[in-house]
Design a protein around this motif. Sequence first.
Motif, PDB file in Angstrom:
ATOM      1  N   GLY A  98      23.760   1.549 -10.850  1.00  0.00           N
ATOM      2  CA  GLY A  98      23.450   1.445  -9.437  1.00  0.00           C
ATOM      3  C   GLY A  98      21.960   1.235  -9.194  1.00  0.00           C
ATOM      4  N   SER A  99      21.539   1.508  -7.962  1.00  0.00           N
ATOM      5  CA  SER A  99      20.131   1.331  -7.587  1.00  0.00           C
ATOM      6  C   SER A  99      19.737   2.406  -6.583  1.00  0.00           C
ATOM      7  CB  SER A  99      19.895  -0.067  -6.992  1.00  0.00           C
ATOM      8  OG  SER A  99      20.665  -0.232  -5.815  1.00  0.00           O
ATOM      9  N   PHE A 100      18.430   2.691  -6.557  1.00  0.00           N
ATOM     10  CA  PHE A 100      17.910   3.707  -5.656  1.00  0.00           C
ATOM     11  C   PHE A 100      16.445   3.407  -5.396  1.00  0.00           C
ATOM     12  CE2 PHE A 100      16.218   7.861  -4.457  1.00  0.00           C
ATOM     13  CZ  PHE A 100      17.183   8.301  -3.572  1.00  0.00           C
ATOM     14  N   TYR A 101      15.981   3.682  -4.142  1.00  0.00           N
ATOM     15  CA  TYR A 101      14.583   3.422  -3.788  1.00  0.00           C
ATOM     16  C   TYR A 101      13.733   4.613  -4.219  1.00  0.00           C
ATOM     17  CZ  TYR A 101      10.404   2.482  -1.032  1.00  0.00           C
ATOM     18  OH  TYR A 101       9.112   2.254  -0.642  1.00  0.00           O
ATOM     19  N   ASP A 102      13.135   4.476  -5.401  1.00  0.00           N
ATOM     20  CA  ASP A 102      12.306   5.558  -5.934  1.00  0.00           C
ATOM     21  C   ASP A 102      11.161   4.946  -6.746  1.00  0.00           C
ATOM     22  OD1 ASP A 102      11.346   8.010  -6.724  1.00  0.00           O
ATOM     23  OD2 ASP A 102      12.788   8.256  -8.342  1.00  0.00           O
ATOM     24  N   PRO A 103      10.221   4.244  -6.069  1.00  0.00           N
ATOM     25  CA  PRO A 103       9.157   3.553  -6.814  1.00  0.00           C
ATOM     26  C   PRO A 103       8.185   4.491  -7.507  1.00  0.00           C
ATOM     27  CG  PRO A 103       8.744   3.434  -4.458  1.00  0.00           C
ATOM     28  CD  PRO A 103      10.111   4.017  -4.611  1.00  0.00           C
ATOM     29  N   ASN A 104       8.138   5.757  -7.108  1.00  0.00           N
ATOM     30  CA  ASN A 104       7.201   6.692  -7.722  1.00  0.00           C
ATOM     31  C   ASN A 104       7.855   7.542  -8.806  1.00  0.00           C
ATOM     32  OD1 ASN A 104       4.493   7.478  -7.767  1.00  0.00           O
ATOM     33  ND2 ASN A 104       4.922   9.344  -6.643  1.00  0.00           N
ATOM     34  N   ASN A 105       9.131   7.238  -9.140  1.00  0.00           N
ATOM     35  CA  ASN A 105       9.857   7.954 -10.195  1.00  0.00           C
ATOM     36  C   ASN A 105       9.916   9.464  -9.937  1.00  0.00           C
ATOM     37  OD1 ASN A 105      10.391   5.609 -11.738  1.00  0.00           O
ATOM     38  ND2 ASN A 105       8.344   5.704 -12.619  1.00  0.00           N
ATOM     39  N   ILE A 106      10.164   9.806  -8.677  1.00  0.00           N
ATOM     40  CA  ILE A 106      10.329  11.212  -8.341  1.00  0.00           C
ATOM     41  C   ILE A 106      11.673  11.721  -8.855  1.00  0.00           C
ATOM     42  CG2 ILE A 106      10.429  12.871  -6.442  1.00  0.00           C
ATOM     43  CD1 ILE A 106       7.692  11.618  -6.851  1.00  0.00           C
ATOM     44  N   GLY A 193       3.666   8.695   0.459  1.00  0.00           N
ATOM     45  CA  GLY A 193       2.494   7.860   0.694  1.00  0.00           C
ATOM     46  C   GLY A 193       2.652   6.440   0.216  1.00  0.00           C
ATOM     47  N   SER A 194       1.587   5.643   0.542  1.00  0.00           N
ATOM     48  CA  SER A 194       1.638   4.216   0.232  1.00  0.00           C
ATOM     49  C   SER A 194       1.392   3.923  -1.234  1.00  0.00           C
ATOM     50  CB  SER A 194       0.589   3.480   1.074  1.00  0.00           C
ATOM     51  OG  SER A 194      -0.701   3.979   0.785  1.00  0.00           O
ATOM     52  N   SER A 195       0.823   4.877  -1.973  1.00  0.00           N
ATOM     53  CA  SER A 195       0.528   4.614  -3.378  1.00  0.00           C
ATOM     54  C   SER A 195       1.789   4.458  -4.213  1.00  0.00           C
ATOM     55  CB  SER A 195      -0.325   5.750  -3.955  1.00  0.00           C
ATOM     56  OG  SER A 195       0.380   6.977  -3.868  1.00  0.00           O
ATOM     57  N   VAL A 196       2.928   4.827  -3.658  1.00  0.00           N
ATOM     58  CA  VAL A 196       4.162   4.690  -4.412  1.00  0.00           C
ATOM     59  C   VAL A 196       4.636   3.249  -4.458  1.00  0.00           C
ATOM     60  CG1 VAL A 196       4.854   7.017  -3.779  1.00  0.00           C
ATOM     61  CG2 VAL A 196       5.594   5.120  -2.382  1.00  0.00           C
ATOM     62  N   LEU A 197       4.046   2.363  -3.626  1.00  0.00           N
ATOM     63  CA  LEU A 197       4.530   0.996  -3.574  1.00  0.00           C
ATOM     64  C   LEU A 197       3.880   0.114  -4.631  1.00  0.00           C
ATOM     65  CD1 LEU A 197       4.637   0.449   0.289  1.00  0.00           C
ATOM     66  CD2 LEU A 197       6.510   1.034  -1.255  1.00  0.00           C
ATOM     67  N   TRP A 198       2.658   0.489  -5.057  1.00  0.00           N
ATOM     68  CA  TRP A 198       1.990  -0.315  -6.065  1.00  0.00           C
ATOM     69  C   TRP A 198       0.998   0.540  -6.836  1.00  0.00           C
ATOM     70  CZ3 TRP A 198       0.842  -0.835  -0.855  1.00  0.00           C
ATOM     71  CH2 TRP A 198      -0.435  -0.452  -0.480  1.00  0.00           C
ATOM     72  N   THR A 199       0.572   0.054  -7.942  1.00  0.00           N
ATOM     73  CA  THR A 199      -0.462   0.709  -8.744  1.00  0.00           C
ATOM     74  C   THR A 199      -1.513  -0.323  -9.102  1.00  0.00           C
ATOM     75  OG1 THR A 199       0.794   0.286 -10.768  1.00  0.00           O
ATOM     76  CG2 THR A 199       1.087   2.446  -9.718  1.00  0.00           C
ATOM     77  N   TYR A 200      -2.768   0.092  -9.102  1.00  0.00           N
ATOM     78  CA  TYR A 200      -3.873  -0.817  -9.388  1.00  0.00           C
ATOM     79  C   TYR A 200      -4.087  -0.916 -10.896  1.00  0.00           C
ATOM     80  CZ  TYR A 200      -8.607  -2.599  -9.743  1.00  0.00           C
ATOM     81  OH  TYR A 200      -9.709  -3.319 -10.077  1.00  0.00           O
ATOM     82  N   ALA A 201      -4.047  -2.120 -11.361  1.00  0.00           N
ATOM     83  CA  ALA A 201      -4.270  -2.372 -12.785  1.00  0.00           C
ATOM     84  C   ALA A 201      -5.595  -3.108 -12.937  1.00  0.00           C
ATOM     85  CB  ALA A 201      -3.134  -3.204 -13.376  1.00  0.00           C
ATOM     86  N   PRO A 202      -6.637  -2.457 -13.417  1.00  0.00           N
ATOM     87  CA  PRO A 202      -7.934  -3.130 -13.535  1.00  0.00           C
ATOM     88  C   PRO A 202      -7.879  -4.268 -14.546  1.00  0.00           C
ATOM     89  CG  PRO A 202      -7.975  -1.009 -14.645  1.00  0.00           C
ATOM     90  CD  PRO A 202      -6.669  -1.077 -13.913  1.00  0.00           C
ATOM     91  N   LYS A 203      -8.593  -5.346 -14.212  1.00  0.00           N
ATOM     92  CA  LYS A 203      -8.630  -6.483 -15.120  1.00  0.00           C
ATOM     93  C   LYS A 203      -9.540  -6.230 -16.322  1.00  0.00           C
ATOM     94  CE  LYS A 203      -7.741  -9.875 -11.470  1.00  0.00           C
ATOM     95  NZ  LYS A 203      -8.221 -11.087 -10.774  1.00  0.00           N
ATOM     96  N   SER A 204     -10.535  -5.366 -16.142  1.00  0.00           N
ATOM     97  CA  SER A 204     -11.474  -5.072 -17.217  1.00  0.00           C
ATOM     98  C   SER A 204     -11.274  -3.645 -17.713  1.00  0.00           C
ATOM     99  CB  SER A 204     -12.919  -5.246 -16.733  1.00  0.00           C
ATOM    100  OG  SER A 204     -13.121  -6.558 -16.248  1.00  0.00           O
ATOM    101  N   ASP A 205     -11.598  -3.438 -18.962  1.00  0.00           N
ATOM    102  CA  ASP A 205     -11.491  -2.105 -19.537  1.00  0.00           C
ATOM    103  C   ASP A 205     -12.575  -1.201 -18.953  1.00  0.00           C
ATOM    104  OD1 ASP A 205     -10.928   0.075 -21.002  1.00  0.00           O
ATOM    105  OD2 ASP A 205     -11.408  -0.788 -22.955  1.00  0.00           O
ATOM    106  N   ALA A 206     -12.177   0.027 -18.584  1.00  0.00           N
ATOM    107  CA  ALA A 206     -13.132   0.947 -17.969  1.00  0.00           C
ATOM    108  C   ALA A 206     -14.267   1.305 -18.933  1.00  0.00           C
ATOM    109  CB  ALA A 206     -12.412   2.217 -17.507  1.00  0.00           C
ATOM    110  N   SER A 207     -13.968   1.386 -20.220  1.00  0.00           N
ATOM    111  CA  SER A 207     -15.012   1.713 -21.189  1.00  0.00           C
ATOM    112  C   SER A 207     -16.069   0.613 -21.266  1.00  0.00           C
ATOM    113  CB  SER A 207     -14.384   1.930 -22.568  1.00  0.00           C
ATOM    114  OG  SER A 207     -13.701   0.760 -22.994  1.00  0.00           O
ATOM    115  N   ILE A 208     -15.641  -0.639 -21.152  1.00  0.00           N
ATOM    116  CA  ILE A 208     -16.605  -1.751 -21.178  1.00  0.00           C
ATOM    117  C   ILE A 208     -17.502  -1.691 -19.952  1.00  0.00           C
ATOM    118  CG2 ILE A 208     -16.828  -4.258 -21.133  1.00  0.00           C
ATOM    119  CD1 ILE A 208     -14.224  -4.428 -22.680  1.00  0.00           C
ATOM    120  N   ILE A 209     -16.907  -1.383 -18.800  1.00  0.00           N
ATOM    121  CA  ILE A 209     -17.702  -1.278 -17.574  1.00  0.00           C
ATOM    122  C   ILE A 209     -18.718  -0.144 -17.699  1.00  0.00           C
ATOM    123  CG2 ILE A 209     -17.576  -0.791 -15.109  1.00  0.00           C
ATOM    124  CD1 ILE A 209     -14.828  -2.098 -15.102  1.00  0.00           C
TER     125      ILE A 209
END
Length: 444
Positions: A98-106, A193-209
């Motif tokens: 089946g399916s369920f609306y749970d984008p944050n894996n609660i 909250g709205s953060s459950v709809l998407w997650t930010y994936a940085p294009k650059s490695d944080a260690s390099i920055i």
Amino acid sequence: MSAYHAQQLAPCRRVWCTLFILCTIFFSSCCLTVIAEESVDDSTSSDATTAARVDESEEATTGNGANEVPRDREERQPPKVKQNNASSSSSSSSNDWGSFYDPNNIFCGKYDCYKILGFDYETWGSAPPTLKEITKSYRSLSRQWHPDKNKEKGAREKFVAIAKAYEILTNFDKRKEFDYYRDRPDEYFQKYGSSVLWTYAPKSDASIIAIVLFILANVFTYYVQKNKYDKIANHLVRAAVEDWSAREGGSTESIEIREKAMAILTEKREKENEERSNEKSPQKKKGPKLTGKEKREKEQEELRPICVSLVNEIDDFGAGFRKPTYKDLLIIKMIKWPGLIISAAFWWSKYAIRRMRKLELSDEEREVLTKNAVGEVAWTTASDEERASMITMELWISDNLVEWREEEEMKRAGLSDNKRKQIKKMRKKMGSGADYYDDDLHLE
């Protein structure tokens, strides 16, 4: 046992008795809760068994000609729970979960917790699966999809999903929340909250920055030191070229540099004159005579490169104004910070202990206090005699420091000794004497 000891032990006995009674009540309530749940499960299963037996008896009495069940009796029958076997194809494939609306894996993520364990939410009606049925289905499915027993691809992921579904459905609060949000995705969105709809994936490695920022910080500290050195160097060059006096901002260093530059310029002119006299060349026509201002400007143009080269030979002007080196990098300073902090803390703690003991100030303490009062620049640029005079004046006392700064300001203004004495007398008569002092600074 004496009466005194009995009186001391009486409160302890009351505490132990109270704890024993509370533990007994808690244990009894837990037992009653377990018995009540088992009785509810047994009653549900007995009702289903009774209904099945009634159906069989009715079918036997009606015979083969009465295969259809009357409509009113069908409505009276309680809805049956639809449960799939662990070995059925519906439970073996994640496509049937089946399916369920749970984008944050609660809960169970994008799958339906009931479907994972083989139950259909749409068909059981008013008889949802009991805790006993959920546990039975979980044990069967977990044995089937255990990674140690099932070597199929994706068996481990299915086993984890089954365990997660069992955890949600056996928790009363989680199961109630899961049922509530089934048809209310808007309320799910409001709670988590709205953060459950998407997650930010940085294009650059944080260690390099972080490394790039650290390198930029080192470059910045190096540039700051270079800027400090260039500021003093440009000031010295200008003071030497334009022959500034102490009142105009000149110093002993600028005067020395100008004297060396004039000696070099004179020697250079003499060599040029000798070369011209040795060469036989036609006499050039004399041009118009230069004015005093033009001669001075020409001389300054000739002195400037000489003064610049002389100033560049000085690596350290004192008070931290020196040419930048690797020691000015941030990483080197960070390595030195712990030692500086520890030494400063040790010195000030020793100073505080000596003050609590009401001991006299030592020579080292007087020097450090004077240096902190006048500043590192004034202390470094001062001569040994001036430093000794500063220490004698006890400039760490605020009144003495104010008087010393006013005296230094009058010296930089180029006032004579008599004029300074007059200003001091007027200041004593008028209190602060700020108006008189400021008006008479530029009389001479």
